[in-house]
Design an enzyme around this catalytic site. Structure first.
Site, mmCIF file in Angstrom:
data_model
loop_
_atom_site.group_PDB
_atom_site.id
_atom_site.type_symbol
_atom_site.label_atom_id
_atom_site.label_comp_id
_atom_site.label_asym_id
_atom_site.label_seq_id
_atom_site.Cartn_x
_atom_site.Cartn_y
_atom_site.Cartn_z
ATOM 1 C CG HIS A 95 -1.997 1.034 1.122
ATOM 2 N ND1 HIS A 95 -1.768 2.352 1.429
ATOM 3 C CD2 HIS A 95 -3.286 0.953 0.710
ATOM 4 C CE1 HIS A 95 -2.890 3.036 1.209
ATOM 5 N NE2 HIS A 95 -3.824 2.206 0.776
ATOM 6 C CD GLU A 167 -5.481 1.527 -3.025
ATOM 7 O OE1 GLU A 167 -6.649 1.405 -2.676
ATOM 8 O OE2 GLU A 167 -4.541 1.703 -2.221
ATOM 9 N N GLY A 235 -12.003 4.973 3.177
ATOM 10 C CA GLY A 235 -13.007 5.721 3.936
ATOM 11 C C GLY A 235 -14.416 5.141 3.872
HETATM 12 P P1 PGA Z 1 -9.847 5.744 0.125
HETATM 13 O O1 PGA Z 1 -8.573 4.768 0.384
HETATM 14 O O2 PGA Z 1 -10.955 4.874 -0.382
HETATM 15 O O3 PGA Z 1 -10.146 6.351 1.469
HETATM 16 O O4 PGA Z 1 -9.411 6.754 -0.887
HETATM 17 C C1 PGA Z 1 -8.291 3.710 -0.467
HETATM 18 C C2 PGA Z 1 -7.055 2.974 0.001
HETATM 19 O O5 PGA Z 1 -6.104 3.629 0.453
HETATM 20 O O6 PGA Z 1 -6.974 1.734 -0.073
#
Ligand code: PGA
Length: 248
Positions: A95, A167, A235
């Protein structure tokens, strides 16, 4: 071949054990969907109570981090056999928060992917570019390099079981989502790279998620794209909206 959709929550450093159990109860009926793999990746201390709380439901439990040794003098760390024994199936690896805040590099991430497979855990391998790389137009090379490094020595049969999460860092927790077309472009590029590194059957089997401000409002459009097989959700995984994403 059709790939099974996988919607995974990444709870990050949120929810005490008792809050975690309460969230499982709140989401229980909302996330029912036998056509989708529903995963909660939770903080280490929440794993045992969450495994208990989701017993008898369709929810699969994942973890957010581990170290590559089985046991020993690694103060503060948790091992793959410990996760496995506690009932964990999926493990998030690479991540951007682990890469950027905790200094994890692609050598360690590659070792984690191999260790996870050797331990019977299924990796959710994350990749993605910063805003600067997106603006510079070099994001494709960056992601190619991340994945090529991270999968070094990983077999085709393992990659068929792998989940890759694209991501874009600029869309994580910012409320700014990549457009469905931007997300599809990179997810397709990742699948093409897997075909190049392995073969067409492996590329067809690997599941690719989009992550970054996915929510109840934009999930259906993102998930309608041919190379987006699911989502990694931060989130919005901590509230009822997660049920709408699962059923999008
Ligand atoms: P987010 O985070 O949905 O809050 O943008 C996604 C993640 O970091 O896996």
């Amino acid at each position: 071949m059709s790939r099974r959709r996988i919607i995974a929550g990444n709870w990050k450093m949120n929810k005490t054990p008792s809050e975690a159990v309460a969230l499982c109860a709140e989401l229980k009926d909302l996330v029912k969907n036998d056509a989708v793999d529903v995963v909660y990746c939770v903080p280490a201390i929440d794993i045992v109570p969450v495994v208990e709380a989701v017993k008898g439901t369709n929810v699969i439990v994942g973890a957010e981090n581990f170290y590559i040794e089985d046991k020993g003098a690694f103060t503060g760390e948790i091992s793959a056999p410990m996760l496995k024994d506690a009932g964990v199936t999926y493990i998030i690896i690479g991540h951007s928060e682990r890469r950027d805040i905790f200094g994890e590099n692609d050598i360690l991430i590659n070792a984690k992917v191999k260790k996870a497979f050797a331990s019977g855990l299924k990796p959710i391998l994350c990749c993605g570019e910063s805003l600067a790389l997106r603006k510079a137009g070099t994001y494709a090379e960056w992601i190619r390099r991340q994945i090529t490094w991270d999968l070094s020595g990983v077999t085709a049969d393992q990659v068929k079981e792998l989940v890759i999460a694209y991501e874009p860092i600029w869309a994580i927790g910012t409320g700014e989502t990549a457009t469905a077309d931007q997300a599809q472009e990179v997810c397709k590029m990742i699948r093409d790279l897997i075909a190049e590194l392995y073969d067409a059957a492996t590329a067809e089997a690997v599941r690719i998620q989009y992550g970054g401000a996915m929510n109840a409002g934009n999930a259906a459009e993102l998930l309608s794209k041919p190379d987006i097989d699911g989502g990694l959700i931060g989130g919005a995984s901590l509230k009822a909206d997660f049920g709408q994403i699962v059923n999008a």
